[in-house]
Design a protein around this motif. Structure first.
Motif, PDB file in Angstrom:
ATOM      1  N   ASP A 103       0.804  -1.216   0.000  1.00 28.93           N
ATOM      2  CA  ASP A 103       0.000   0.000   0.000  1.00 28.93           C
ATOM      3  C   ASP A 103       0.843   1.275   0.000  1.00 28.93           C
ATOM      4  OD1 ASP A 103      -2.450  -1.380   0.074  1.00 28.93           O
ATOM      5  OD2 ASP A 103      -2.248  -1.674   2.241  1.00 28.93           O
ATOM      6  N   VAL A 104       2.163   1.129   0.178  1.00 21.42           N
ATOM      7  CA  VAL A 104       3.034   2.303   0.295  1.00 21.42           C
ATOM      8  C   VAL A 104       3.079   3.067  -1.029  1.00 21.42           C
ATOM      9  CG1 VAL A 104       5.420   3.065   0.592  1.00 21.42           C
ATOM     10  CG2 VAL A 104       4.456   1.347   2.130  1.00 21.42           C
ATOM     11  N   GLN A 105       2.910   4.377  -0.942  1.00 20.37           N
ATOM     12  CA  GLN A 105       3.018   5.274  -2.093  1.00 20.37           C
ATOM     13  C   GLN A 105       4.083   6.324  -1.771  1.00 20.37           C
ATOM     14  OE1 GLN A 105      -1.324   6.244  -2.058  1.00 20.37           O
ATOM     15  NE2 GLN A 105      -1.277   5.676  -4.223  1.00 20.37           N
ATOM     16  N   PRO A 106       5.325   6.066  -2.113  1.00 21.28           N
ATOM     17  CA  PRO A 106       6.398   7.012  -1.778  1.00 21.28           C
ATOM     18  C   PRO A 106       6.126   8.396  -2.375  1.00 21.28           C
ATOM     19  CG  PRO A 106       7.298   4.927  -2.564  1.00 21.28           C
ATOM     20  CD  PRO A 106       5.837   4.895  -2.848  1.00 21.28           C
ATOM     21  N   PRO A 107       6.229   9.453  -1.591  1.00 18.80           N
ATOM     22  CA  PRO A 107       5.973  10.797  -2.124  1.00 18.80           C
ATOM     23  C   PRO A 107       6.912  11.175  -3.269  1.00 18.80           C
ATOM     24  CG  PRO A 107       5.990  10.823   0.286  1.00 18.80           C
ATOM     25  CD  PRO A 107       6.477   9.463  -0.121  1.00 18.80           C
ATOM     26  N   GLU A 108       8.105  10.598  -3.269  1.00 17.07           N
ATOM     27  CA  GLU A 108       9.101  10.930  -4.298  1.00 17.07           C
ATOM     28  C   GLU A 108       8.899  10.131  -5.589  1.00 17.07           C
ATOM     29  OE1 GLU A 108      10.590  11.566  -0.189  1.00 17.07           O
ATOM     30  OE2 GLU A 108       9.760   9.828  -1.254  1.00 17.07           O
ATOM     31  N   LEU A 109       7.998   9.146  -5.569  1.00 16.56           N
ATOM     32  CA  LEU A 109       7.816   8.287  -6.735  1.00 16.56           C
ATOM     33  C   LEU A 109       7.386   9.042  -7.987  1.00 16.56           C
ATOM     34  CD1 LEU A 109       7.710   5.550  -8.136  1.00 16.56           C
ATOM     35  CD2 LEU A 109       5.477   5.140  -7.065  1.00 16.56           C
ATOM     36  N   PRO A 110       6.426   9.967  -7.917  1.00 14.43           N
ATOM     37  CA  PRO A 110       6.030  10.669  -9.151  1.00 14.43           C
ATOM     38  C   PRO A 110       7.185  11.381  -9.847  1.00 14.43           C
ATOM     39  CG  PRO A 110       4.387  11.020  -7.444  1.00 14.43           C
ATOM     40  CD  PRO A 110       5.550  10.337  -6.782  1.00 14.43           C
ATOM     41  N   ASP A 111       8.099  11.965  -9.067  1.00 17.33           N
ATOM     42  CA  ASP A 111       9.237  12.650  -9.688  1.00 17.33           C
ATOM     43  C   ASP A 111      10.190  11.651 -10.332  1.00 17.33           C
ATOM     44  OD1 ASP A 111      10.800  15.159 -10.146  1.00 17.33           O
ATOM     45  OD2 ASP A 111      12.281  14.095  -8.928  1.00 17.33           O
ATOM     46  N   ALA A 112      10.449  10.519  -9.641  1.00 20.25           N
ATOM     47  CA  ALA A 112      11.309   9.483 -10.211  1.00 20.25           C
ATOM     48  C   ALA A 112      10.683   8.925 -11.486  1.00 20.25           C
ATOM     49  CB  ALA A 112      11.528   8.371  -9.190  1.00 20.25           C
ATOM     50  N   GLU A 172      -2.562   2.496  -7.290  1.00 24.46           N
ATOM     51  CA  GLU A 172      -2.379   2.970  -8.659  1.00 24.46           C
ATOM     52  C   GLU A 172      -2.016   1.826  -9.601  1.00 24.46           C
ATOM     53  OE1 GLU A 172       0.420   6.170  -8.804  1.00 24.46           O
ATOM     54  OE2 GLU A 172      -0.869   7.557  -7.715  1.00 24.46           O
ATOM     55  N   TRP A 173      -1.166   0.915  -9.128  1.00 29.87           N
ATOM     56  CA  TRP A 173      -0.679  -0.131 -10.023  1.00 29.87           C
ATOM     57  C   TRP A 173      -1.775  -1.080 -10.497  1.00 29.87           C
ATOM     58  CZ3 TRP A 173       4.702  -2.446  -8.325  1.00 29.87           C
ATOM     59  CH2 TRP A 173       5.670  -1.426  -8.385  1.00 29.87           C
ATOM     60  N   SER A 177      -2.304  -1.792 -14.284  1.00 24.73           N
ATOM     61  CA  SER A 177      -1.918  -3.111 -14.777  1.00 24.73           C
ATOM     62  C   SER A 177      -3.058  -3.761 -15.551  1.00 24.73           C
ATOM     63  CB  SER A 177      -1.512  -4.005 -13.602  1.00 24.73           C
ATOM     64  OG  SER A 177      -1.218  -5.311 -14.032  1.00 24.73           O
ATOM     65  N   ALA A 178      -4.265  -3.635 -15.024  1.00 21.67           N
ATOM     66  CA  ALA A 178      -5.431  -4.238 -15.688  1.00 21.67           C
ATOM     67  C   ALA A 178      -5.702  -3.595 -17.039  1.00 21.67           C
ATOM     68  CB  ALA A 178      -6.651  -4.113 -14.788  1.00 21.67           C
TER      69      ALA A 178
END
Length: 241
Positions: A103-112, A172-173, A177-178
């Motif tokens: 369930d973790v959504q790292p805040p930095e993920l969108p920028d990466a 989100e995934w 994915s679907a």
């Protein structure tokens, strides 16, 4: 013999590895993202290894190795795509609730994500490649990022190479994915992995397979690593782009 160049793409320091036997523009690209705490050069040797395993069939492919933008600590080589709460992860492993990490959504993920999508766009524009000729992959945290980008792009890539990754950001995934086109994937995970337990890899596999993505799963009696069978399987998929 290989040619190594440093290229800045989307403010990322990237290392490009190509064969000196190649002529003209690359016929494909493989973008590989390193794991948490590794230097940006960590996976670079895989470019030459995969070329050798392919027996010349990857000589026309460009390998790109972007360095993560965040430092683990000032002055140290280790980098990351986003910080990791190791205390939370170890507590989840000890309690047998590692699936909660999904369930973790790292805040930095969108920028990466934006930066690696930019690397894909660079391959499209600079090397004139269609997305079907571009593969993504990575190790550990880099595998998670590669998965995220591939799903964000709707599966419109040549394939995924996932070494010791796991399911995160599932809110989100799962819908992405679907909805995505089926992706050809090589996924590997060590049955004795003390960093991301084998269950982590299996959770990711189950989600992707349920949505029709084509996975060759390489499990091995080992730890948090990329063993030769996983590299061979990745090379065999790579020569198909």
């Amino acid at each position: 013999m290989i040619k190594i160049e440093r290229i800045e793409i989307q403010e990322l320091d990237c290392i490009s590895v190509t064969s000196r036997n190649a002529s003209g523009k690359p016929a494909g690209a493989i973008v590989l993202c390193h794991g948490f705490g590794a230097p940006g050069t960590d996976l670079v040797g895989l470019g030459e290894e995969m070329m050798q395993l392919a027996g010349g069939k990857l000589d026309s492919v460009r390998f790109l190795f972007p360095a993560a933008p965040l430092e683990i600590e000032p002055g140290y080589e280790g980098r990351c795509w986003w910080p990791i709460n190791f205390q939370r992860m170890q507590m989840a492993i000890a309690a047998g609730t590692i699936s909660d990490i999904a369930d973790v959504q790292p805040p930095e993920l969108p920028d990466a994500r934006k930066k690696i999508c930019g690397v894909v766009e660079w391959c499209e524009q600079h090397d004139r490649l269609s997305r079907e000729k571009i593969m993504l992959g990575g190790f550990s945290q880099g595998a998670m990022l590669a998965t995220d980008v591939a799903l964000t792009l709707g599966g419109e890539i040549g394939g995924l190479l996932l070494w010791s990754g796991m399911l995160i950001n599932q809110a989100e995934w799962r819908p992405l994915s679907a909805a995505a086109k089926p992706v050809r994937i090589v996924q590997s995970h060590g049955m004795l992995d003390p960093v991301l337990p084998f269950e982590c890899g299996m959770n990711l596999r189950k989600v992707l397979e349920a949505d029709g993505h084509q996975i060759e799963f390489v499990q091995f009696q080992g730890y948090h690593q990329i063993p030769e069978p996983a590299l061979v399987a990745a090379t065999n998929l790579a020569i198909q782009i």
